[in-house]
Write a protein that holds these residues in place. Sequence first.
Motif, PDB file in Angstrom:
ATOM      1  N   THR A   1     -41.787 -19.777  38.728  1.00 40.91           N
ATOM      2  CA  THR A   1     -42.219 -20.494  37.524  1.00 40.91           C
ATOM      3  C   THR A   1     -42.494 -21.959  37.833  1.00 40.91           C
ATOM      4  O   THR A   1     -43.497 -22.538  37.391  1.00 40.91           O
ATOM      5  CB  THR A   1     -41.144 -20.379  36.422  1.00 40.91           C
ATOM      6  OG1 THR A   1     -40.934 -18.998  36.124  1.00 40.91           O
ATOM      7  CG2 THR A   1     -41.573 -21.097  35.155  1.00 40.91           C
ATOM      8  N   GLY A   2     -41.615 -22.550  38.616  1.00 43.09           N
ATOM      9  CA  GLY A   2     -41.789 -23.954  38.989  1.00 43.09           C
ATOM     10  C   GLY A   2     -43.022 -24.175  39.844  1.00 43.09           C
ATOM     11  O   GLY A   2     -43.778 -25.139  39.641  1.00 43.09           O
TER      12      GLY A   2
ATOM     13  N   LYS B   1     -46.137 -23.975  37.755  1.00 40.59           N
ATOM     14  CA  LYS B   1     -46.357 -25.199  36.985  1.00 40.59           C
ATOM     15  C   LYS B   1     -46.928 -26.310  37.869  1.00 40.59           C
ATOM     16  O   LYS B   1     -47.849 -27.038  37.456  1.00 40.59           O
ATOM     17  CB  LYS B   1     -45.049 -25.662  36.340  1.00 40.59           C
ATOM     18  CG  LYS B   1     -45.231 -26.833  35.367  1.00 40.59           C
ATOM     19  CD  LYS B   1     -43.932 -27.171  34.657  1.00 40.59           C
ATOM     20  CE  LYS B   1     -44.162 -28.190  33.531  1.00 40.59           C
ATOM     21  NZ  LYS B   1     -44.871 -29.407  33.943  1.00 40.59           N
TER      22      LYS B   1
ATOM     23  N   THR C   1     -50.637 -25.460  38.391  1.00 40.95           N
ATOM     24  CA  THR C   1     -51.458 -25.670  37.198  1.00 40.95           C
ATOM     25  C   THR C   1     -51.585 -27.158  36.862  1.00 40.95           C
ATOM     26  O   THR C   1     -52.676 -27.647  36.536  1.00 40.95           O
ATOM     27  CB  THR C   1     -50.864 -24.896  36.004  1.00 40.95           C
ATOM     28  OG1 THR C   1     -50.885 -23.496  36.316  1.00 40.95           O
ATOM     29  CG2 THR C   1     -51.668 -25.138  34.741  1.00 40.95           C
ATOM     30  N   ASP C   2     -50.473 -27.892  36.956  1.00 36.80           N
ATOM     31  CA  ASP C   2     -50.478 -29.312  36.590  1.00 36.80           C
ATOM     32  C   ASP C   2     -51.310 -30.172  37.539  1.00 36.80           C
ATOM     33  O   ASP C   2     -51.686 -31.295  37.192  1.00 36.80           O
ATOM     34  CB  ASP C   2     -49.043 -29.854  36.549  1.00 36.80           C
ATOM     35  CG  ASP C   2     -48.250 -29.341  35.347  1.00 36.80           C
ATOM     36  OD1 ASP C   2     -48.862 -28.669  34.488  1.00 36.80           O
ATOM     37  OD2 ASP C   2     -47.027 -29.593  35.289  1.00 36.80           O
TER      38      ASP C   2
ATOM     39  N   ARG D   1     -55.207 -22.279  38.500  1.00 42.67           N
ATOM     40  CA  ARG D   1     -54.144 -22.196  37.503  1.00 42.67           C
ATOM     41  C   ARG D   1     -53.249 -21.013  37.868  1.00 42.67           C
ATOM     42  O   ARG D   1     -53.707 -20.049  38.480  1.00 42.67           O
ATOM     43  CB  ARG D   1     -54.725 -22.009  36.096  1.00 42.67           C
ATOM     44  CG  ARG D   1     -55.572 -23.190  35.640  1.00 42.67           C
ATOM     45  CD  ARG D   1     -56.179 -22.953  34.269  1.00 42.67           C
ATOM     46  NE  ARG D   1     -55.141 -22.839  33.246  1.00 42.67           N
ATOM     47  CZ  ARG D   1     -54.528 -23.868  32.673  1.00 42.67           C
ATOM     48  NH1 ARG D   1     -54.828 -25.106  33.038  1.00 42.67           N
ATOM     49  NH2 ARG D   1     -53.606 -23.675  31.737  1.00 42.67           N
TER      50      ARG D   1
ATOM     51  N   ASN E   1     -49.519 -18.558  36.756  1.00 39.31           N
ATOM     52  CA  ASN E   1     -48.353 -18.260  35.930  1.00 39.31           C
ATOM     53  C   ASN E   1     -47.449 -17.319  36.708  1.00 39.31           C
ATOM     54  O   ASN E   1     -47.900 -16.644  37.641  1.00 39.31           O
ATOM     55  CB  ASN E   1     -48.756 -17.653  34.580  1.00 39.31           C
ATOM     56  CG  ASN E   1     -49.108 -16.193  34.702  1.00 39.31           C
ATOM     57  OD1 ASN E   1     -49.910 -15.819  35.554  1.00 39.31           O
ATOM     58  ND2 ASN E   1     -48.539 -15.344  33.870  1.00 39.31           N
TER      59      ASN E   1
END
Length: 321
Positions: free
Chosen positions: A43-44, A47, A50-51, A57, A59
């Motif tokens: 998850t990290g 992110k 994506t950021d 991107r 998930n």
Amino acid sequence: MKHRKRLLTAAVLGTAALAAAQGTTFLTIGSGATTGVYFPVATGMAKLITDANTGVRANARSTGGSVFNMTALGTGELDAAVTQNDVAYYAYRGTGLQAFQGKANSKIRSMAVLYPEVLHVVARKDARINSIADLKGKRVVIGDLGSGTEQTARQVLEAYGLTFDDLGQALRVSPAQGITLMQDKRADALFYTVGVGASAISQIAQTVDIKMVPVAGNQAAALIKKYPFYVRYNVPARSYKGVGATVPSVAVQATLVTTSDVSTDAVYRAMRAAFGNEEALKALHPTLAQNFSYAKAVKGLPAPLHPGAVRFFREKGVNVR
């Protein structure tokens, strides 16, 4: 009707292929149970990717673990995954596990080794289990059906001359269900291959008097000789409530993998976003903080490095092919 057509297209195409067609590469990263280390790490990383706003991107999805992830990479359901290096090796070679037997996936590519995944054998103190041999006749959680933990449990028991049939009950359940069984005294012990500090183990230790069962001596040596992807690893004292001394065990390696279907450019940009700032990556979880380095990230790879990862590591001064 057009909207329905797009949904059907998404179901048929891999997520990366569909998103690339729309101008952005979208990566679905398989992880594991929400109580483990895979999920927060994946998850990290998603992110961070994506950021970074580099046209990739990502998930993270909670899954049944390593074996599921490698199978889903083969079908295109996942574009990348965190997995045990032994399970990825089996999938790449088409050997070792029934799920992969004769079905080698030559498209599997490594991105980076993340951290050691330590075999935790946790027993209730009142079950009077002091060694792996004492698991005979006991009710033991061996991991989800088809998980990397199940395979590790099988191999470790084998080193002690036992099989699943020697157990009183071989409980094939998720880590979350395993916690409940241990708390309710419906399980005597639990196998879990996971990074040190996993919330599942901490949760059991907070609510049950536990003992960590060692894997050591001649049995550990025999295990490592037969399955060279294992390494010795000592669980530090006070890693969990009630564990007052260092406990010898063995570990495999958590590894981020993808396939050759994902472009060199997309993997390079994802690597740069997730791994480019080493401190940001290490901040995702204590086990990364304690173990990750660029040098270690290319050791013990289960399949060839993806060309995008090769480009990234060369830029970091790491000697890779």
